[in-house]
Design a protein around this motif. Sequence first.
Motif, short mmCIF file in Angstrom:
data_model
loop_
_atom_site.label_atom_id
_atom_site.label_comp_id
_atom_site.label_asym_id
_atom_site.label_seq_id
_atom_site.Cartn_x
_atom_site.Cartn_y
_atom_site.Cartn_z
N ARG A 34 4.68 0.24 -5.53
CA ARG A 34 3.62 -0.70 -5.17
C ARG A 34 4.27 -1.78 -4.32
N CYS A 35 3.52 -2.28 -3.37
CA CYS A 35 4.01 -3.40 -2.61
C CYS A 35 2.88 -4.40 -2.40
N TYR A 36 3.28 -5.61 -2.08
CA TYR A 36 2.35 -6.73 -1.99
C TYR A 36 2.57 -7.46 -0.68
N VAL A 37 1.47 -7.83 -0.03
CA VAL A 37 1.55 -8.55 1.23
C VAL A 37 0.27 -9.36 1.41
N ARG A 38 0.42 -10.54 1.98
CA ARG A 38 -0.75 -11.39 2.27
C ARG A 38 -1.09 -11.18 3.74
N GLU A 39 -2.33 -10.76 3.98
CA GLU A 39 -2.82 -10.54 5.35
C GLU A 39 -4.31 -10.76 5.38
N PHE A 40 -4.89 -10.72 6.60
CA PHE A 40 -6.31 -11.00 6.72
C PHE A 40 -7.19 -9.77 6.60
N ASP A 41 -6.61 -8.55 6.69
CA ASP A 41 -7.41 -7.35 6.47
C ASP A 41 -6.51 -6.17 6.10
N THR A 44 -4.18 -4.65 8.99
CA THR A 44 -3.00 -5.46 9.30
C THR A 44 -2.00 -5.41 8.15
N ALA A 45 -2.46 -5.37 6.92
CA ALA A 45 -1.57 -5.24 5.77
C ALA A 45 -0.77 -3.95 5.87
N ILE A 46 -1.43 -2.86 6.22
CA ILE A 46 -0.74 -1.57 6.33
C ILE A 46 0.27 -1.59 7.47
N VAL A 47 -0.08 -2.20 8.59
CA VAL A 47 0.86 -2.31 9.71
C VAL A 47 2.11 -3.07 9.29
N ARG A 48 1.94 -4.19 8.59
CA ARG A 48 3.09 -4.98 8.14
C ARG A 48 3.96 -4.20 7.17
N VAL A 49 3.32 -3.44 6.28
CA VAL A 49 4.08 -2.64 5.33
C VAL A 49 4.86 -1.55 6.06
N LYS A 50 4.24 -0.90 7.03
CA LYS A 50 4.95 0.13 7.81
C LYS A 50 6.16 -0.45 8.52
N GLU A 92 7.19 -16.43 0.22
CA GLU A 92 8.03 -15.99 1.34
C GLU A 92 7.22 -15.51 2.54
N GLY A 93 5.96 -15.14 2.30
CA GLY A 93 5.15 -14.60 3.38
C GLY A 93 5.63 -13.23 3.84
N SER A 94 6.27 -12.50 2.95
CA SER A 94 6.86 -11.22 3.31
C SER A 94 6.21 -10.08 2.53
N VAL A 95 6.61 -8.86 2.89
CA VAL A 95 6.21 -7.68 2.13
C VAL A 95 7.19 -7.56 0.97
N VAL A 96 6.65 -7.43 -0.24
CA VAL A 96 7.49 -7.36 -1.43
C VAL A 96 7.23 -6.04 -2.15
#
Length: 105
Positions: A34-41, A44-50, A92-96
């Motif tokens: 599982r991973c966690y990220v703050r994004e607006f949709d 974009t969350a999936i792009v940041r995780v990739k 942190e504003g990062s993918v965790v």
Amino acid sequence: MISSSDDMFCLLLELRPGKGSLLDDGETKGAAVRCYVREFDVETAIVRVKEALKEQRLELVAVRWCVAIDEFDWEFPDDEDAQACITEAETEGSVVFSEFHAWIE
């Protein structure tokens, strides 16, 4: 830029170890995390995780789900590990990434 109106997303991923990744031990064939990220949709969350996976040399097999954490009921609502990941992603504003659950063939 991440704003306070963005959602915290939780993703369940299936991965393969890439050459030189933390899972590249010669035996591990795959992992779920599982991973966690703050994004607006979601997109974009999936792009940041990739992008984060690429940095970690992990190969994405599948995104099993991606949902804003306030839109579903947690299996374990008081899970301290999940809360720690969420807090880190917030500050942190990062993918965790949570704990990796790996398997061998």
